[in-house]
Design a protein around this motif. Structure first.
Motif, PDB file in Angstrom:
ATOM      1  N   ALA A 131       0.863  -1.176   0.000  1.00 42.30           N
ATOM      2  CA  ALA A 131       0.000   0.000   0.000  1.00 42.30           C
ATOM      3  C   ALA A 131       0.906   1.233   0.000  1.00 42.30           C
ATOM      4  O   ALA A 131       1.813   1.345   0.827  1.00 42.30           O
ATOM      5  CB  ALA A 131      -0.896   0.002   1.230  1.00 42.30           C
TER       6      ALA A 131
ATOM      7  N   TYR B  90     -12.837   4.861  -7.428  1.00 48.27           N
ATOM      8  CA  TYR B  90     -13.617   4.428  -6.272  1.00 48.27           C
ATOM      9  C   TYR B  90     -14.908   5.256  -6.182  1.00 48.27           C
ATOM     10  O   TYR B  90     -15.859   4.861  -5.520  1.00 48.27           O
ATOM     11  CB  TYR B  90     -12.793   4.605  -4.997  1.00 48.27           C
ATOM     12  N   THR B  91     -14.918   6.383  -6.862  1.00 48.19           N
ATOM     13  CA  THR B  91     -16.036   7.325  -6.823  1.00 48.19           C
ATOM     14  C   THR B  91     -16.758   7.346  -8.171  1.00 48.19           C
ATOM     15  O   THR B  91     -16.269   6.795  -9.156  1.00 48.19           O
ATOM     16  CB  THR B  91     -15.514   8.745  -6.522  1.00 48.19           C
TER      17      THR B  91
ATOM     18  N   TYR C 201     -12.627  -1.744  -7.158  1.00 45.16           N
ATOM     19  CA  TYR C 201     -12.126  -0.701  -6.260  1.00 45.16           C
ATOM     20  C   TYR C 201     -12.932  -0.743  -4.968  1.00 45.16           C
ATOM     21  O   TYR C 201     -13.874   0.017  -4.766  1.00 45.16           O
ATOM     22  CB  TYR C 201     -12.223   0.676  -6.917  1.00 45.16           C
ATOM     23  N   GLU C 202     -12.540  -1.659  -4.085  1.00 40.92           N
ATOM     24  CA  GLU C 202     -13.295  -1.846  -2.845  1.00 40.92           C
ATOM     25  C   GLU C 202     -12.928  -0.813  -1.783  1.00 40.92           C
ATOM     26  O   GLU C 202     -13.713  -0.543  -0.882  1.00 40.92           O
ATOM     27  CB  GLU C 202     -13.066  -3.259  -2.319  1.00 40.92           C
ATOM     28  N   LYS C 203     -11.737  -0.239  -1.892  1.00 43.12           N
ATOM     29  CA  LYS C 203     -11.288   0.803  -0.976  1.00 43.12           C
ATOM     30  C   LYS C 203     -10.590   1.900  -1.789  1.00 43.12           C
ATOM     31  O   LYS C 203      -9.999   1.624  -2.825  1.00 43.12           O
ATOM     32  CB  LYS C 203     -10.315   0.243   0.076  1.00 43.12           C
ATOM     33  N   PRO C 204     -10.623   3.150  -1.304  1.00 40.19           N
ATOM     34  CA  PRO C 204      -9.946   4.236  -2.014  1.00 40.19           C
ATOM     35  C   PRO C 204      -8.463   4.271  -1.644  1.00 40.19           C
ATOM     36  O   PRO C 204      -8.005   5.162  -0.923  1.00 40.19           O
ATOM     37  CB  PRO C 204     -10.691   5.482  -1.520  1.00 40.19           C
ATOM     38  N   MET C 205      -7.720   3.311  -2.142  1.00 40.49           N
ATOM     39  CA  MET C 205      -6.320   3.208  -1.777  1.00 40.49           C
ATOM     40  C   MET C 205      -5.467   2.893  -2.990  1.00 40.49           C
ATOM     41  O   MET C 205      -5.943   2.338  -3.981  1.00 40.49           O
ATOM     42  CB  MET C 205      -6.117   2.149  -0.686  1.00 40.49           C
TER      43      MET C 205
ATOM     44  N   SER D 183      -8.009  -3.560  -1.938  1.00 41.24           N
ATOM     45  CA  SER D 183      -8.421  -3.521  -0.543  1.00 41.24           C
ATOM     46  C   SER D 183      -7.239  -3.953   0.305  1.00 41.24           C
ATOM     47  O   SER D 183      -6.292  -4.582  -0.183  1.00 41.24           O
ATOM     48  CB  SER D 183      -9.614  -4.454  -0.274  1.00 41.24           C
ATOM     49  N   ARG D 184      -7.293  -3.620   1.573  1.00 43.82           N
ATOM     50  CA  ARG D 184      -6.244  -4.059   2.501  1.00 43.82           C
ATOM     51  C   ARG D 184      -6.223  -5.573   2.604  1.00 43.82           C
ATOM     52  O   ARG D 184      -5.169  -6.189   2.795  1.00 43.82           O
ATOM     53  CB  ARG D 184      -6.479  -3.412   3.863  1.00 43.82           C
ATOM     54  N   ARG D 185      -7.389  -6.186   2.433  1.00 45.32           N
ATOM     55  CA  ARG D 185      -7.487  -7.640   2.533  1.00 45.32           C
ATOM     56  C   ARG D 185      -6.645  -8.345   1.472  1.00 45.32           C
ATOM     57  O   ARG D 185      -6.134  -9.444   1.696  1.00 45.32           O
ATOM     58  CB  ARG D 185      -8.944  -8.071   2.406  1.00 45.32           C
TER      59      ARG D 185
END
Length: 285
Positions: A58, A73-74, A86-90, A277-279
């Motif tokens: 990350a 993500y948006t 895009y499960e997280k804005p990262m 995602s972090r996952r």
């Protein structure tokens, strides 16, 4: 066979067919990270979705000072909806690319600027979403901002949409520069009036970045990095970004002022499909 077994068999055949189509579409010599489950569903599964290899990190863990405005993500993107995967804005990147961005950021901070990323690693399922959108010629809700002068039916032949993206290999990033201190960009409100991405900065959607002559993801020749029509401060800003990133080992894609790839790529021939995602990094760091 009974209905439950028949349904299970049909699901298995559908997954196999989707995987074969994905592999068949790869460029010669390229590899695909085999998706498990339904790569186009947008639904994550801790047990079925692919994981990122250990070489991915990350960006925030490497350099938390780099701003992140992950547009896909948006709904503020050329499709007008959040993008599949895009499960997280990262921002996820290979470690080599993230470390290189950190080196560039250190240099820019000394000059009073900060990098801001719009997109980093992009899963294949997101690219598939782009392709399906491009085929739907009736959906042109974001044309007024992102492709006012381009016929949507020509997006493939014009090179704006493709079935594979270097972003899926993990060493490519879309980014810009902002002058410090930089206030956050206001959120896009779906349905609000759209303005051409190539218009004057005060007329475009507000962005806290330097004026690069067009907005991010502008489907227009003015977005070509060295387009001769882009002059003065706008050209100076593009060259500032380009020089700083090239010094850190990045190579610009000449048709998009925001698009850079770190060389040599960690995975030059592999297109990954793990979700953002972090996952996806779990158990690897």
């Amino acid at each position: 066979m009974g209905m439950p077994r028949l349904a299970a068999a049909l699901r298995g055949l559908a997954v196999t067919a989707a995987t074969l189509v994905c592999v068949a579409a790869l460029p010669s010599g390229a590899q695909a990270q085999q998706p498990q489950g339904n790569p186009a569903s947008g639904q994550a599964s801790p047990t079925k979705d692919p994981k990122a290899p250990k070489e991915f990190v990350a960006l925030r863990d490497v350099d938390p000072t780099i701003r992140q405005e992950i547009r896909y993500y948006t709904p503020h993107n050329f499709m007008g909806v959040p993008v599949t995967g895009y499960e997280k804005p990262m921002c996820l990147l290979t470690r080599d690319a993230a470390n290189a961005l950190h080196r560039a950021q250190v240099s820019f901070l000394k000059k009073g600027y900060t990098l801001k990323v719009y997109d980093c690693y992009r899963p294949q399922r997101a690219v598939n979403h782009f392709v399906e959108w491009a085929k739907d010629l009736d959906d042109q809700r974001m044309k007024g901002e992102f492709y006012p002068q381009v016929d949507k039916s020509t997006l493939f032949q014009d090179g704006y949409i493709a079935e594979k993206s270097g972003h899926s290999r993990g060493s490519t990033v879309d980014l810009t520069l902002a002058k410090l201190p930089a206030l956050p960009t206001r959120p896009y409100v779906p349905g609000e009036p759209l303005h051409p991405c190539y218009g004057p900065q005060d007329d475009r959607f507000p962005d806290n970045s330097l004026d690069m002559g067009t907005g991010f993801d502008c489907f227009d020749t003015l977005a070509h990095t060295l387009d001769p029509r882009v002059k003065g401060e706008q050209r100076k800003n593009r060259l500032l970004l380009k020089a700083g990133l090239e010094k850190a080992g990045f190579v610009n894609y000449e048709y998009e002022w925001w698009h850079y790839t770190f060389q040599p790529e960690t995975f030059p021939d592999t297109y990954f499909d793990f979700p953002i995602s972090r996952r996806s990094l779990a158990g690897r760091h």
